[in-house]
Design a protein around this motif. Structure first.
Motif, PDB file in Angstrom:
ATOM      1  N   LEU A 100      17.719 -42.372 -24.273  1.00  0.00           N
ATOM      2  CA  LEU A 100      17.423 -43.432 -26.079  1.00  0.00           C
ATOM      3  C   LEU A 100      19.082 -43.770 -25.975  1.00  0.00           C
ATOM      4  O   LEU A 100      18.995 -44.718 -27.053  1.00  0.00           O
ATOM      5  N   GLY A 101      19.990 -43.168 -25.224  1.00  0.00           N
ATOM      6  CA  GLY A 101      21.546 -44.432 -25.784  1.00  0.00           C
ATOM      7  C   GLY A 101      21.008 -45.532 -24.941  1.00  0.00           C
ATOM      8  O   GLY A 101      21.371 -46.430 -25.798  1.00  0.00           O
ATOM      9  N   ALA A 102      20.604 -45.642 -24.094  1.00  0.00           N
ATOM     10  CA  ALA A 102      20.757 -47.129 -23.739  1.00  0.00           C
ATOM     11  C   ALA A 102      19.070 -47.976 -24.467  1.00  0.00           C
ATOM     12  O   ALA A 102      19.699 -48.864 -24.562  1.00  0.00           O
ATOM     13  N   SER A 103      18.478 -46.837 -25.529  1.00  0.00           N
ATOM     14  CA  SER A 103      18.033 -47.848 -25.433  1.00  0.00           C
ATOM     15  C   SER A 103      18.736 -48.875 -27.436  1.00  0.00           C
ATOM     16  O   SER A 103      18.172 -49.606 -27.837  1.00  0.00           O
ATOM     17  N   MET A 124      21.431 -39.323 -14.855  1.00  0.00           N
ATOM     18  CA  MET A 124      22.487 -38.829 -15.438  1.00  0.00           C
ATOM     19  C   MET A 124      22.864 -38.020 -14.665  1.00  0.00           C
ATOM     20  O   MET A 124      22.144 -37.164 -15.461  1.00  0.00           O
ATOM     21  N   ARG A 125      24.190 -38.001 -14.534  1.00  0.00           N
ATOM     22  CA  ARG A 125      24.698 -36.641 -13.945  1.00  0.00           C
ATOM     23  C   ARG A 125      25.859 -36.170 -14.436  1.00  0.00           C
ATOM     24  O   ARG A 125      26.438 -36.969 -15.963  1.00  0.00           O
ATOM     25  N   PRO A 126      25.050 -35.261 -15.403  1.00  0.00           N
ATOM     26  CA  PRO A 126      25.119 -33.946 -16.196  1.00  0.00           C
ATOM     27  C   PRO A 126      26.674 -33.254 -16.945  1.00  0.00           C
ATOM     28  O   PRO A 126      28.054 -33.613 -15.732  1.00  0.00           O
ATOM     29  N   ALA A 127      27.471 -33.555 -17.605  1.00  0.00           N
ATOM     30  CA  ALA A 127      28.397 -33.502 -18.445  1.00  0.00           C
ATOM     31  C   ALA A 127      28.774 -32.230 -17.649  1.00  0.00           C
ATOM     32  O   ALA A 127      28.210 -31.061 -17.885  1.00  0.00           O
ATOM     33  N   PRO A 128      29.898 -31.590 -17.126  1.00  0.00           N
ATOM     34  CA  PRO A 128      30.043 -30.034 -17.488  1.00  0.00           C
ATOM     35  C   PRO A 128      30.168 -28.987 -18.643  1.00  0.00           C
ATOM     36  O   PRO A 128      29.728 -27.867 -17.689  1.00  0.00           O
ATOM     37  N   GLU A 129      30.065 -29.940 -19.777  1.00  0.00           N
ATOM     38  CA  GLU A 129      29.585 -28.749 -20.991  1.00  0.00           C
ATOM     39  C   GLU A 129      28.711 -29.783 -21.639  1.00  0.00           C
ATOM     40  O   GLU A 129      29.883 -30.569 -21.737  1.00  0.00           O
ATOM     41  N   GLY A 130      27.263 -29.099 -22.326  1.00  0.00           N
ATOM     42  CA  GLY A 130      27.133 -30.071 -23.041  1.00  0.00           C
ATOM     43  C   GLY A 130      26.103 -31.085 -22.943  1.00  0.00           C
ATOM     44  O   GLY A 130      25.917 -31.066 -21.317  1.00  0.00           O
ATOM     45  N   VAL A 131      25.444 -31.863 -23.745  1.00  0.00           N
ATOM     46  CA  VAL A 131      24.603 -32.257 -22.981  1.00  0.00           C
ATOM     47  C   VAL A 131      24.880 -33.714 -23.037  1.00  0.00           C
ATOM     48  O   VAL A 131      24.058 -35.102 -22.470  1.00  0.00           O
ATOM     49  N   ILE A 132      25.895 -33.879 -23.856  1.00  0.00           N
ATOM     50  CA  ILE A 132      25.939 -35.782 -24.514  1.00  0.00           C
ATOM     51  C   ILE A 132      26.385 -36.279 -22.796  1.00  0.00           C
ATOM     52  O   ILE A 132      27.349 -36.408 -22.068  1.00  0.00           O
ATOM     53  N   PRO A 133      25.745 -37.684 -22.478  1.00  0.00           N
ATOM     54  CA  PRO A 133      25.452 -38.331 -21.276  1.00  0.00           C
ATOM     55  C   PRO A 133      27.314 -38.450 -20.838  1.00  0.00           C
ATOM     56  O   PRO A 133      27.692 -39.070 -22.081  1.00  0.00           O
ATOM     57  N   GLY A 179      26.886 -47.350 -30.304  1.00  0.00           N
ATOM     58  CA  GLY A 179      27.119 -46.960 -32.064  1.00  0.00           C
ATOM     59  C   GLY A 179      25.818 -45.669 -32.342  1.00  0.00           C
ATOM     60  O   GLY A 179      26.129 -44.973 -32.193  1.00  0.00           O
ATOM     61  N   THR A 180      26.906 -45.501 -33.713  1.00  0.00           N
ATOM     62  CA  THR A 180      26.168 -45.261 -34.273  1.00  0.00           C
ATOM     63  C   THR A 180      24.840 -44.547 -34.328  1.00  0.00           C
ATOM     64  O   THR A 180      23.891 -43.477 -34.357  1.00  0.00           O
ATOM     65  N   ARG A 181      24.120 -44.968 -34.135  1.00  0.00           N
ATOM     66  CA  ARG A 181      22.439 -44.784 -33.482  1.00  0.00           C
ATOM     67  C   ARG A 181      22.468 -43.662 -32.979  1.00  0.00           C
ATOM     68  O   ARG A 181      21.516 -43.038 -32.858  1.00  0.00           O
ATOM     69  N   ALA A 182      23.167 -44.243 -31.600  1.00  0.00           N
ATOM     70  CA  ALA A 182      22.698 -43.647 -30.652  1.00  0.00           C
ATOM     71  C   ALA A 182      23.260 -42.251 -30.915  1.00  0.00           C
ATOM     72  O   ALA A 182      23.211 -41.015 -30.440  1.00  0.00           O
ATOM     73  N   ARG A 183      24.740 -41.840 -31.815  1.00  0.00           N
ATOM     74  CA  ARG A 183      24.716 -40.336 -31.911  1.00  0.00           C
ATOM     75  C   ARG A 183      23.592 -39.578 -32.676  1.00  0.00           C
ATOM     76  O   ARG A 183      23.531 -38.457 -32.792  1.00  0.00           O
ATOM     77  N   HIS A 184      23.046 -40.246 -33.342  1.00  0.00           N
ATOM     78  CA  HIS A 184      22.222 -39.975 -34.461  1.00  0.00           C
ATOM     79  C   HIS A 184      21.073 -39.353 -33.785  1.00  0.00           C
ATOM     80  O   HIS A 184      20.703 -37.966 -33.075  1.00  0.00           O
ATOM     81  N   LEU A 185      21.190 -40.637 -32.420  1.00  0.00           N
ATOM     82  CA  LEU A 185      19.412 -39.367 -31.442  1.00  0.00           C
ATOM     83  C   LEU A 185      20.687 -38.491 -30.733  1.00  0.00           C
ATOM     84  O   LEU A 185      19.457 -38.103 -30.332  1.00  0.00           O
ATOM     85  N   TYR A 186      21.722 -38.245 -30.397  1.00  0.00           N
ATOM     86  CA  TYR A 186      22.064 -37.476 -29.179  1.00  0.00           C
ATOM     87  C   TYR A 186      21.915 -36.508 -30.308  1.00  0.00           C
ATOM     88  O   TYR A 186      21.452 -35.286 -29.511  1.00  0.00           O
ATOM     89  N   SER A 187      22.260 -36.446 -31.943  1.00  0.00           N
ATOM     90  CA  SER A 187      21.962 -35.552 -32.376  1.00  0.00           C
ATOM     91  C   SER A 187      20.559 -34.496 -31.656  1.00  0.00           C
ATOM     92  O   SER A 187      20.793 -32.790 -32.381  1.00  0.00           O
ATOM     93  N   ALA A 204      18.286 -35.215 -30.454  1.00  0.00           N
ATOM     94  CA  ALA A 204      17.592 -34.448 -28.715  1.00  0.00           C
ATOM     95  C   ALA A 204      18.291 -33.900 -28.652  1.00  0.00           C
ATOM     96  O   ALA A 204      17.833 -32.409 -27.920  1.00  0.00           O
ATOM     97  N   ALA A 205      19.577 -33.547 -28.772  1.00  0.00           N
ATOM     98  CA  ALA A 205      20.278 -31.767 -28.542  1.00  0.00           C
ATOM     99  C   ALA A 205      20.073 -31.298 -29.004  1.00  0.00           C
ATOM    100  O   ALA A 205      20.170 -30.097 -28.407  1.00  0.00           O
ATOM    101  N   GLY A 206      20.032 -30.671 -30.550  1.00  0.00           N
ATOM    102  CA  GLY A 206      19.240 -30.271 -31.030  1.00  0.00           C
ATOM    103  C   GLY A 206      17.518 -29.388 -30.528  1.00  0.00           C
ATOM    104  O   GLY A 206      17.179 -28.370 -30.872  1.00  0.00           O
ATOM    105  N   LEU A 207      17.190 -29.990 -30.177  1.00  0.00           N
ATOM    106  CA  LEU A 207      15.285 -30.021 -29.508  1.00  0.00           C
ATOM    107  C   LEU A 207      15.682 -29.638 -28.001  1.00  0.00           C
ATOM    108  O   LEU A 207      14.393 -28.311 -27.831  1.00  0.00           O
ATOM    109  N   GLY A 208      17.149 -29.266 -27.793  1.00  0.00           N
ATOM    110  CA  GLY A 208      17.538 -28.839 -26.321  1.00  0.00           C
ATOM    111  C   GLY A 208      16.932 -30.024 -24.953  1.00  0.00           C
ATOM    112  O   GLY A 208      16.594 -28.764 -23.746  1.00  0.00           O
TER     113      GLY A 208
END
Length: 269
Positions: free
Chosen positions: A102-105, A156-165, A79-87, A89-93
């Motif tokens: 992080l999403g699993a947590s 986790m196998r990375p997506a072809p684009e980006g870092v979102i699992p 849900g929403t809290r995971a999206r916030h974490l993704y934002s 973490a992705a910004g941190l590279g």
């Protein structure tokens, strides 16, 4: 001629694990259904759990009533809290594997909250090695709760684009249903099912009661209701060859879907 276990064992000992003849022989072997009478339901994180009492309490009551006639494996979204974490973490590279942890947590937190709400009914939360106790829980109380995120974490196998699992809670719940050979996979969300567009923003979007994976991809709807990799998982599945997406905010929808009624959208292989 039917493939014997001896033939398959000989190939396994002599050939590469990617050898075409070996793969063909392994494909012919029987695939045992571990929990053929159980249903997997995935409770959406953003669509249901994040709504708090209003979204979750009526569904809890429906689950308690439904488990009298059905064996339920109940997975939770992030849900929403995971999206916030993704934002952040992705910004941190940070890479996809870290974002997966992080999403699993967050999915774990949602599973814990749902577990506490259902504790007085004897419905327990399991994780990791605890999944081995699932048959006991299903036999005794007809239901068990698990966190929907697949345990790939750093692997986790990375997506072809980006870092979102790419494999998140939709995929995790489906993989469990397929591995256990369950009879159905139901996604509980906050829309009636699949539409030609986003019904929250597109008033002209029309409802689609049933569709195949190939039709979804051809219409450009492959990432509109479920995580994209789930469609490929459905196509290659042996047991769970269709999934159902329902609106869990409508009382009775889950009960009807568990009974085999065509509620919401059915997506087929």
């Amino acid at each position: 001629m039917a493939q014997t276990h001896t033939d398959l064992e000989a190939l396994l000992m002599q050939r590469s694990l990617t050898d075409p003849e070996l793969l063909a022989a392994a494909e012919k072997s029987a695939d045992y259904r571990i929990l053929p009478d159980a249903s997997v339901i995935k409770i959406g994180g953003q669509s249901v759990i994040d709504r708090g009492r209003a979204g979750l309490y009526p569904l809890v009551d429906e689950i308690v009533a439904a488990r009298k006639n059905h064996k339920l494996l109940i997975g939770t979204g992030a849900g929403t809290r995971a999206r916030h974490l993704y934002s952040i973490a992705a910004g941190l590279g940070l890479p996809a594997g870290v974002l997966s942890q992080l999403g699993a947590s967050v999915a774990d937190q949602n599973a814990a909250m749902l577990g506490h709400l259902l504790a007085k009914h004897g419905i327990s939360l399991v994780d990791g090695a605890g999944l081995s106790a699932v048959p006991l829980f299903l036999e005794e109380v007809h239901a068990v709760i698990f966190s929907g995120m697949p345990p790939y974490q750093l692997w986790m196998r990375p997506a072809p684009e980006g870092v979102i699992p790419p494999y998140r809670t939709d995929a995790g719940c489906f993989l469990l249903a397929e591995t256990f050979g369950c009879k159905q996979m139901i996604y509980v969300k906050d829309e009636n099912g699949l539409y030609t567009g986003n019904p929250k923003t597109d008033k002209a979007a029309t409802f689609i009661p049933k569709i195949s994976v190939d039709e979804m991809k051809a219409k450009g709807l492959h990432d509109s209701i479920l995580e994209f990799p789930v469609l490929d998982l459905i196509k290659t599945a042996r047991h769970v060859r269709e999934v159902q997406v329902i609106n869990g905010l409508v009382p009775g929808n889950l009960t009807r879907a568990l009974a085999g009624e065509h509620v919401g959208t059915i997506i087929t292989a």
